[in-house]
Design a protein around this motif. Structure first.
Motif, mmCIF file in Angstrom:
data_model
loop_
_atom_site.group_PDB
_atom_site.id
_atom_site.type_symbol
_atom_site.label_atom_id
_atom_site.label_comp_id
_atom_site.label_asym_id
_atom_site.label_seq_id
_atom_site.Cartn_x
_atom_site.Cartn_y
_atom_site.Cartn_z
ATOM 1 N N GLY A 154 0.790 -1.220 0.000
ATOM 2 C CA GLY A 154 0.000 0.000 0.000
ATOM 3 C C GLY A 154 0.828 1.280 0.000
ATOM 4 N N LYS A 155 0.150 2.375 -0.294
ATOM 5 C CA LYS A 155 0.795 3.686 -0.415
ATOM 6 C C LYS A 155 1.357 4.181 0.920
ATOM 7 C CE LYS A 155 -0.357 8.513 -1.533
ATOM 8 N NZ LYS A 155 -1.429 9.426 -1.968
ATOM 9 N N SER A 156 0.589 4.041 1.994
ATOM 10 C CA SER A 156 1.019 4.538 3.310
ATOM 11 C C SER A 156 2.307 3.866 3.756
ATOM 12 C CB SER A 156 -0.089 4.302 4.343
ATOM 13 O OG SER A 156 0.324 4.713 5.622
ATOM 14 N N PHE A 157 2.394 2.540 3.545
ATOM 15 C CA PHE A 157 3.603 1.787 3.893
ATOM 16 C C PHE A 157 4.808 2.333 3.122
ATOM 17 C CE2 PHE A 157 6.673 -1.541 3.067
ATOM 18 C CZ PHE A 157 6.803 -2.198 4.282
ATOM 19 N N GLN A 158 4.639 2.546 1.823
ATOM 20 C CA GLN A 158 5.754 2.998 0.982
ATOM 21 C C GLN A 158 6.207 4.415 1.354
ATOM 22 O OE1 GLN A 158 5.325 1.826 -3.335
ATOM 23 N NE2 GLN A 158 3.370 0.982 -2.610
#
Length: 468
Positions: free
Chosen positions: A19-23
């Motif tokens: 996901g975007k938040s993790f990246q």
């Protein structure tokens, strides 16, 4: 002809499933955590990032590191992103700058840091190992076993922990980042003034008192003050029943005497439902639980989404040691070391109590000399205060608090207190001349005792040398 499984093995994977938040959080860690950036840099391919602006940002960080052999500061990155982006792709440039602005606006640690680090490292290391295995398959026909082994071993070594400590030059900026203790109030303004707002995260506080002087009452007061501040308090009791401890909190938080709680049930419920914080009381039989037992319980609470704001252990001397040792004092010393490690692990203050020896039973002021069994328990504590109550004091609900150790301010001070056991209430009063005289007298007596011990030691030493 390659099989379907081999083709899937060769397929390039990326971070998209996380996901975007993790990246974005991973990129922020690479920017702010130099040792981690060095570690993951050995196995990271910027193309693992699904989003183009994160690829560009991350590449700028590592390009700078490679060229100047140093980790970029926020100021350096700001300049790079203003002057050294490919303006032909304007949309990506704007996304990179907007992302960096969000990074700068955030203070405090990245949420889920440990998970992000472990997951991203595991992913990147596996990709490196896959590449090495594929290369080894091609080498089987033409190369020696040693060459193939070297290829695999090299892939396994990459991404291992290479943090050798604080590098005095490379980590220069880290020394000037403000450190936030995030103290939790003691509920006594005069004590908070001494220790910069209360006990901070990762710190261990110890209450010293003889039996019946009010150790457990003081711990309840400290827990109640934290609850009123909005914290979740986990109170471990190894002596009293959990309901008895909870009743003490009822009385401390409402001012209703313990003997009258049953007839004020509705009033108490209304009060506790309006509290900002919360309380969990966990009971263990005496000497049945160790610090490992408590840590396991705290991990379960954490997994259920409970953010622990303060830990209270009533009291440390009643914990079972994790390892059996020859002497009780070394067991107690290790218990207190483990309690402080627990405070650091869960990033919150830990309060516990310790019994005094017989010399503290009717003392005007209790110093660390009176601590039971293991004086070395004092070494790891960040804040220690004692409660002393003579027979006359108990008749008038009076006593004294002596600040014996304080890593965040002044110590050696005595404060008179008013203690009402019926309502589990402890009030710290204004210092008086008499209280400070008592502290001076006590410290003078301790100094004289130490001199006498040293004198006897020197005499015995000389006699043993003569005999030798």
């Amino acid at each position: 002809m390659q099989t379907v499984s081999t083709l899937s093995f060769e397929k390039q994977e990326d971070f998209s499933r996380f996901g975007k938040s993790f990246q974005e959080s991973l990129c922020r860690l690479i920017m702010t955590d130099r040792p981690f950036a060095d570690q993951i840099g050995e196995v990271l391919d910027v193309n693992f990032f699904e989003l183009k602006y994160l690829q560009v940002f991350c590449k700028k960080v590592y390009d700078y590191k490679e060229k100047y052999k140093a980790h970029p500061t926020s100021e350096v990155m700001m300049t790079i992103l203003r002057t050294d982006l490919d303006e032909e792709n304007g949309a990506v440039c704007n996304q990179v700058r907007n992302y960096f602005a969000r990074v700068l606006s955030k203070s405090g640690p990245v949420e889920g840091t440990l998970f992000i680090k472990e997951t991203s490292l595991d992913f990147c290391k596996k990709q490196k190992l896959k590449k090495a295995i594929l290369k080894s398959i091609k080498l089987i026909q033409s190369s020696s076993f040693d060459e193939i082994k070297s290829e695999i071993d090299s892939a396994l070594r990459l991404g291992s922990d290479n943090n050798f400590g604080h590098d005095y030059v490379k980590d220069f900026e880290a020394r000037f980042v403000p450190r936030h203790r995030l103290p939790v109030t003691t509920g006594w303004n005069k004590i908070d003034d001494l220790c910069s707002g209360g006990l901070g995260k990762g710190e261990l506080g110890v209450v010293i008192a003889p039996t019946g002087a009010g150790k457990s009452m003081a711990l309840v007061h400290l827990g109640a003050a934290a609850i009123e501040e909005g914290k979740t308090v986990v109170h471990y009791t190894l002596e009293l029943q959990d309901t008895a401890v909870a009743n003490r909190y009822d009385s401390c938080l409402t001012g209703i005497p313990i003997s009258k709680l049953m007839s004020h049930k509705a009033e108490i419920l209304k009060k506790v439902q309006d509290l900002e914080g919360s309380l969990i009381v966990k009971e263990y039989p005496t000497k049945s639980a160790s610090t490992n037992t408590i840590t396991l319980h705290l991990e379960k609470l954490k997994n259920r989404g409970i953010n622990v704001g303060m830990i209270i252990v009533d009291y440390g001397d009643l914990l079972r040691p994790t390892r059996q040792r020859k002497e009780k004092r070394t067991e107690l010393e290790s218990i207190y070391e483990e309690l402080r490690a627990m405070a650091q692990q869960f990033k919150c203050p830990v309060w516990t109590a310790s019994q005094t020896n017989r010399s503290g039973l009717n003392a005007e002021v209790i110093t660390m000399e009176s601590i039971s069994e293991a004086y070395s328990k004092c070494f790891v504590a960040d804040f220690i205060f004692s409660i002393s109550r003579t027979i006359e004091d108990k008749n008038t609900n009076q006593g004294r608090i002596y600040v014996a150790k304080n890593r965040n301010g002044q110590d050696g001070l005595v404060f008179p207190i008013y203690m009402d056991p019926a309502c589990v209430s402890i009030k710290v009063l204004q210092q008086t001349e008499e209280s400070q005289k008592a502290a001076y007298s006590s410290s003078k007596s301790t100094l004289e005792d130490l001199r006498e011990k040293y004198k006897n030691f020197r005499t015995n030493d000389k006699e043993s040398n003569k005999a030798g």
